[in-house]
Write an enzyme that holds these catalytic residues in place. Structure first.
Site, PDB file in Angstrom:
ATOM      1  N   GLU A  99      39.137   4.345  80.014  1.00 39.94           N
ATOM      2  CA  GLU A  99      40.382   3.647  80.391  1.00 39.94           C
ATOM      3  C   GLU A  99      41.505   4.637  80.701  1.00 39.94           C
ATOM      4  OE1 GLU A  99      41.394   0.223  78.024  1.00 39.94           O
ATOM      5  OE2 GLU A  99      43.513   0.391  78.542  1.00 39.94           O
ATOM      6  N   LYS A 282      43.524  -4.838  70.265  1.00 39.48           N
ATOM      7  CA  LYS A 282      42.724  -4.168  71.301  1.00 39.48           C
ATOM      8  C   LYS A 282      43.358  -2.821  71.641  1.00 39.48           C
ATOM      9  CE  LYS A 282      41.206  -3.154  75.608  1.00 39.48           C
ATOM     10  NZ  LYS A 282      41.716  -2.093  76.485  1.00 39.48           N
ATOM     11  N   ASP A 298      29.518   5.206  65.352  1.00 37.12           N
ATOM     12  CA  ASP A 298      29.092   3.877  65.787  1.00 37.12           C
ATOM     13  C   ASP A 298      30.335   3.005  66.052  1.00 37.12           C
ATOM     14  OD1 ASP A 298      28.191   1.234  65.853  1.00 37.12           O
ATOM     15  OD2 ASP A 298      26.660   1.550  64.321  1.00 37.12           O
ATOM     16  N   HIS A 396      51.115   2.864  83.730  1.00 41.02           N
ATOM     17  CA  HIS A 396      49.702   2.769  84.098  1.00 41.02           C
ATOM     18  C   HIS A 396      49.459   3.053  85.564  1.00 41.02           C
ATOM     19  CE1 HIS A 396      47.954   0.076  80.675  1.00 41.02           C
ATOM     20  NE2 HIS A 396      48.343   1.260  80.280  1.00 41.02           N
TER      21      HIS A 396
HETATM   22  C1  MEV Z   1      45.575  -2.231  77.107  1.00 43.36           C
HETATM   23  O1  MEV Z   1      44.316  -1.596  77.093  1.00 43.36           O
HETATM   24  C2  MEV Z   1      46.152  -2.347  75.708  1.00 43.36           C
HETATM   25  C3  MEV Z   1      47.449  -3.148  75.609  1.00 43.36           C
HETATM   26  O2  MEV Z   1      47.266  -4.443  76.186  1.00 43.36           O
HETATM   27  C4  MEV Z   1      47.773  -3.259  74.149  1.00 43.36           C
HETATM   28  C5  MEV Z   1      48.920  -4.194  73.835  1.00 43.36           C
HETATM   29  O3  MEV Z   1      49.228  -5.105  74.606  1.00 43.36           O
HETATM   30  O4  MEV Z   1      49.507  -3.991  72.735  1.00 43.36           O
HETATM   31  C6  MEV Z   1      48.555  -2.474  76.378  1.00 43.36           C
END
Ligand code: MEV
Length: 444
Positions: A99, A282, A298, A396
């Site tokens: 990513e 995430k 793992d 990004h």
């Molecule tokens: C993207 O990989 C992760 C985010 O969505 C985490 C978040 O929203 O806190 C930017």
């Protein structure tokens, strides 16, 4: 050169090289320069350096012994998360991720936290859990009493199944019993706590759980239906904490206090909305998984552990917490179960995993656990800080543009050019990239 001076050198020189503008040729040069610095700072041999210069480090012969029905190997980028300081030790942390932005976000958040003194982290003693589920038990209370009364015998039995672990100072250490209601019956579930030392220990635990099963059946009058480790290793946790003076958070048109309060607001949003909590977590796992993968561990075990822990009170919530201290600083804290290993599993097989350990001079599984939790907390700071100020897309865009350019078929110097044009026009898509590539090819 002293250890910490070497780490400082690594952090400083790699960081300097990263901010220089580059063309694709100089990108190659830049990577070799980075490797020069890394080789010196981490005392890499020529073979180890050569490994990093190779495309694809896992041989097909080795891979053949790792999985079934092999058809190839799969490579993903490994980069260094810079500027990390934990308990006064400096780290440039190998991270494996596909990513864009994760490693840049890591380095930026690490830098901010470092300016505030770095992370304070600790790891609990590491007890993994083997579960033996007994069905058909007539009297749960009596059976439970009989099992707990035979604790020493059961622990000895477990250790006899894996004597080398005990000899090295680890081994089975405790037995507890829980009742679990299912629609059919009340199961009696025995937990065998095992100190697996620097190993993740899945096989050892499963062997031990199977070894005590027959005796548990005798003691309980039930049937040992399942004997397997639990991934919710809540007795093998690591905690990371950071405290950032508000002034350090200022930027993008916001005062430090505003950013601080907005980050706490974002945390409360995640605390009260499972849809947001999933995304919040995430982002944390972006850092955690990247470290876990780079160190040959793992990722699924750690993912399962972290998400289960985030729901341990019956409600899924954020894995970490942001609060404001009495002095007005932003305080971030995160405790997570970390079933990680510094030995065993694929670590000895995957060449880059060993190298990752050497780069950070890893001393133990506890250290890896602290490193990993700190990386996750820093990722969340980076994500929330961006989300509550300029938004996530601004940062990004350029990296996303590059990967879109590559996906559309750009190669070599084209990648930078295609990405630059798409970023300038704020139109980042495969179609736009393809159009630019076509135009470039026509003008060649
Ligand atoms: C993207 O990989 C992760 C985010 O969505 C985490 C978040 O929203 O806190 C930017």
């Amino acid at each position: 050169m002293k250890e910490n001076a070497k780490r400082q050198l690594l952090i400083k020189s790699i960081r300097c090289k990263q901010v220089k503008p580059c063309s694709i040729n100089s990108t190659k040069k830049k990577r070799s320069e980075r490797l020069d610095t890394l080789q010196q700072a981490a005392d890499l041999s020529e073979e180890e350096r050569a490994l990093l210069e190779r495309e694809g480090t896992l041989s097909l012969d080795t891979a053949e012994h790792m999985v079934e029905n092999l058809i190839g190997t799969y490579s993903i980028p490994v980069g260094l998360g810079l500027n990390m300081r934990i308990n006064d030790k400096d780290y440039a942390v190998p991270m494996a991720t596909e990513e864009p932005s994760v490693i840049a976000a890591q380095s930026a958040a690490n830098k901010l936290i470092r300016a505030a003194g770095g992370f304070q982290a600790e790891a609990s003693p590491r007890m993994m859990i083997g579960q033996i589920a007994l069905s058909g038990v007539q009297n749960g209370k009596e059976a439970s009493g009989a099992i707990l009364g035979a604790k020493t015998e059961l622990i000895t039995l477990a250790n006899e199944a894996h004597p080398s672990l005990k000899k090295r100072g680890g081994g089975a250490a405790d037995i507890t019993v829980r009742e679990v209601k299912t629609p059919q019956e009340n199961l009696l579930v025995v937990h065998l706590a095992v100190n697996t030392l620097d190993a993740m220990g899945a096989n050892m635990i499963n062997t031990m759980a199977e070894a005590v099963a027959a005796r548990l059946e005798q003691l309980s009058g039930g049937t040992a239906e399942m004997k397997i480790l639990s991934n919710l290793v809540d007795q093998a946790t690591a905690t990371a904490r950071c405290e950032i003076p508000a002034a350090l958070l200022a930027g993008k048109g916001y005062s430090g206090e505003e950013v601080r309060d907005r980050i706490v607001w974002a945390y409360h949003f995640a605390e009260n909305d499972i849809y947001r909590a999933a995304t919040h977590n995430k982002g944390i796992m972006n850092g955690i998984d990247a470290v876990i993968l780079a160190f040959g561990n793992d990722t699924r075990a750690v993912e399962a552990a972290c998400h289960a822990y985030a729901a341990r009170n019956g409600k899924y919530g954020p894995m970490n917490r942001w609060t404001v201290s009495k002095t007005g600083s932003l305080v971030g804290e995160m405790t997570l179960p970390m079933p990680v290993a510094a030995v065993g599993g694929s670590i000895k097989i995957v060449p880059l995993a060993k190298l990752a350990q050497k780069i950070v001079r890893l001393e133990s599984a506890e250290e890896l656990a602290m490193l990993t939790v700190s990386a996750g907390l820093a990722q969340n700071l980076a994500a929330l800080r961006a989300l509550v100020t300029e938004g996530i897309q601004a940062g990004h865009m350029s990296l996303q543009a590059k990967s879109t350019a590559i996906s559309a078929g750009a190669v070599g110097e084209e990648i930078e050019q295609v990405a630059r044009e798409m970023t300038a026009t704020k139109s980042i898509s495969l179609a736009t990239a393809a159009e630019i590539i076509e135009r470039l090819h026509k003008t060649e």
